[in-house]
Write an enzyme that holds these catalytic residues in place. Structure first.
Site, short mmCIF file in Angstrom:
data_model
loop_
_atom_site.label_atom_id
_atom_site.label_comp_id
_atom_site.label_asym_id
_atom_site.label_seq_id
_atom_site.Cartn_x
_atom_site.Cartn_y
_atom_site.Cartn_z
N ASP A 57 0.82 -1.22 0.00
CA ASP A 57 0.00 0.00 0.00
C ASP A 57 0.85 1.26 0.00
O ASP A 57 0.63 2.17 0.80
CB ASP A 57 -0.92 0.00 1.24
CG ASP A 57 -1.61 -1.33 1.47
OD1 ASP A 57 -1.81 -1.71 2.63
OD2 ASP A 57 -1.93 -2.00 0.47
N GLU B 159 -11.03 0.14 -3.58
CA GLU B 159 -10.35 0.71 -2.42
C GLU B 159 -9.14 1.53 -2.86
O GLU B 159 -8.94 1.70 -4.05
CB GLU B 159 -9.91 -0.41 -1.48
CG GLU B 159 -9.07 -1.46 -2.16
CD GLU B 159 -8.98 -2.77 -1.36
OE1 GLU B 159 -8.23 -3.65 -1.80
OE2 GLU B 159 -9.68 -2.91 -0.32
C1 6LW Z 1 -5.62 -2.11 2.67
C2 6LW Z 1 -6.54 -2.39 1.53
C3 6LW Z 1 -6.26 -3.79 1.30
O1 6LW Z 1 -6.14 -1.17 3.50
O2 6LW Z 1 -5.72 -4.40 2.37
O3 6LW Z 1 -6.49 -5.71 0.30
C4 6LW Z 1 -5.55 -3.44 3.39
N1 6LW Z 1 -6.54 -4.43 0.30
O4 6LW Z 1 -6.32 -1.57 0.43
C5 6LW Z 1 -4.28 -3.72 4.09
O5 6LW Z 1 -3.24 -3.83 3.19
#
Ligand code: 6LW
Length: 494
Positions: A14, A180
């Site tokens: 991330d 996301e």
């Molecule tokens: C992050 C999100 C995700 O907040 O996992 O799988 C979380 N996607 O974008 C932690 O990496």
């Protein structure tokens, strides 16, 4: 631009990046580890150094009781009017927080709790100076736990952390699961919304939409997801969760997460989600991304530590507490005090580092007055240990609470004994071993400097896929009882 990939090896998922003048700063997720939210700096976007952490105390995040894979999720780092901002979700902890600093190496503030209900917060200042939070509406608390409200946006007061209006849904991608990691950019006369969708596994991808107004409506891009490795034979998979930056020379680069998969069927990623980068060009005012390819422009890093400096090297991290809570630097090395917790507990007395090499060897020269050794972990149920106890050595594998031990009958000297963990590729043959990502050899160096291997365990069980983990391999020294002194520690090619 020729980019090294991985840009930052070892588990660094991330990634978020900001340029201030001709300096680049990058921050990544750190989950249950402290110090948390590492800040990397670069002048050339090729060589990156760890300069500090946003979280350097045990009260900025609710770390002590955080569940595994919870904690510091998906920061966004930005700079405005001389102040650095990191907004992040302390998942299953304090919620979404705003940290500030004038020096990115720290110290950072204690963190303002916001009333954002979601994850992956982004902040963007519009021309009138108003600040807007854009975030993923994944509910992590209460009876709505697990519900996803899509990508949401609202004006925010950064001094109080309070949203100044009801969040509105703006755009949530082209149908992939888990929209996301939203980020807003103004390029030319367009507002762009970049998001990840498809989930952080093999279906991961990056999509884009644009609008003339910040609040939308947003028009989907022509080839979404405009970046993905899904169903390709590329060794770097799971690519997505990107953040865009314009370089000093005007070019554009996106940093993102990905995984280096290994084994005959590229099924296992030993180091977990790392930071990668790719060049972005613009066609008809839409971003076009180069596929993410591995590049050894920068060799895999080596690390050597003799604990001779007055401060502990910033690379060292511990689990749910700071290294300084379980260890202290003395003239003869780093002293780690045991409190009965083992590597199968949630808060072991452990001081370690993100493993940053695929192949090589970790060595630790130890004096063990009690029980302790080297451990490689994904979490409290997935770890391999090489342990000294009562002048004997044990190699242990713990995979989802299935524990297997190999005892060595040699009597060993408990002072200045060098233990090792060696990472060897699994070989190119199309057989059961060839399916794995690597093998891990555990042993010690006898007094004549000879390697004495105690056990060899299959590395696939310490991979992001099998451990089903958000993190990656972390290797270090632990003490269960008494005291362990670490005189030297290294991670090298051989
Ligand atoms: C992050 C999100 C995700 O907040 O996992 O799988 C979380 N996607 O974008 C932690 O990496």
């Amino acid at each position: 631009m020729k980019l090294p990939n991985p840009l930052i090896p070892g588990f660094n998922p991330d990634p978020s990046v900001v340029r201030v003048g001709d300096d680049y700063y990058l921050c990544t997720s750190s989950f249950e580890y402290l110090p948390g939210l590492p800040i990397y700096h670069s002048k050339d976007f090729i060589h990156w150094n760890l300069i500090g952490h946003v979280v350097s105390t045990e009260h900025q995040l609710a770390s002590a009781e955080i569940p595994t894979n919870g904690g510091a999720w998906a920061p966004t780092i930005r700079h405005h009017d001389g102040v650095f901002y990191v907004v992040v979700t302390d998942a299953m902890g304090r919620g979404t927080l705003i940290f500030t600093a004038t020096d990115p190496a720290g110290p950072w503030s204690d963190g303002i709790v916001t009333n954002i209900s979601g994850i992956d917060p982004d902040i963007f200042w519009d021309e009138d100076g108003s600040c807007y939070a854009t975030f993923s509406g994944l509910q992590l608390t209460g009876k709505e736990f697990g519900k996803h409200l899509g990508i949401q946006q609202a004006k925010i007061d950064l001094t109080t952390g309070q949203l100044l209006e009801e969040p509105r849904s703006i755009w949530s991608g082209v149908g992939g699961m888990f929209p996301e990691a939203p980020h807003i950019y103004k390029v030319g006369d367009w507002y762009y919304l970049f998001i990840a969708e498809g989930g952080t596994e093999r279906g991961h991808g990056e999509s884009v939409a644009r609008s003339r107004q910040l609040a939308g409506p947003y028009e989907s891009g022509p080839n979404n997801p405009f970046l993905t490795a899904r169903s390709t034979i590329r060794p770097i998979q799971n690519t997505g969760h990107g953040d865009l930056v314009q370089l000093v020379n005007g070019d554009w680069v996106m940093v993102l997460l990905g995984m280096r998969t290994r084994g005959q069927t590229r099924s296992f990623s030993s180091l977990g989600r790392e930071t990668f980068a790719t060049n972005i060009t613009w066609v008809d005012d839409w971003p076009v991304a180069e596929p993410v390819h591995a590049s050894d422009l920068v060799a895999a890093p080596e690390f050597r530590e003799d604990f001779s400096s007055s401060e502990l090297n910033q690379e060292f991290i511990s689990i749910r507490r700071l290294p300084s809570s379980v260890s202290k630097l003395e003239a003869d090395g780093l002293h780690i005090a045991g409190d009965g917790a083992s590597m199968s507990d949630v808060r072991p007395a452990f001081v370690g580092r993100r493993l940053r090499r695929h192949e090589g060897i970790v060595r630790a020269n130890l004096s063990v007055n009690g029980i302790g050794g080297i451990s490689i972990r994904y979490d409290e149920v997935s770890h391999y240990d090489i342990e000294i106890s009562n002048r004997k050595i044990i190699a242990r594998s713990s995979i989802s609470r299935i524990v297997h031990e190999v005892k060595c009958e040699d009597q060993i000297d408990v002072t200045n004994t060098e233990l090792y963990m060696e990472f060897v590729p699994s070989g190119q043959n199309f057989n059961i071993d060839g399916q794995s990502c690597d093998f891990i050899r555990l042993g010690y160096f006898d007094k004549s400097g000879e390697k004495r291997m105690i056990a060899e365990f299959d590395g696939r069980f310490l991979s992001a896929e099998v451990a089903c983990s958000f993190t990656g391999r972390v290797v270090g020294v632990y003490c269960t009882e008494g005291e362990v002194i670490v005189h030297q520690y290294s991670e090298t090619a051989n």
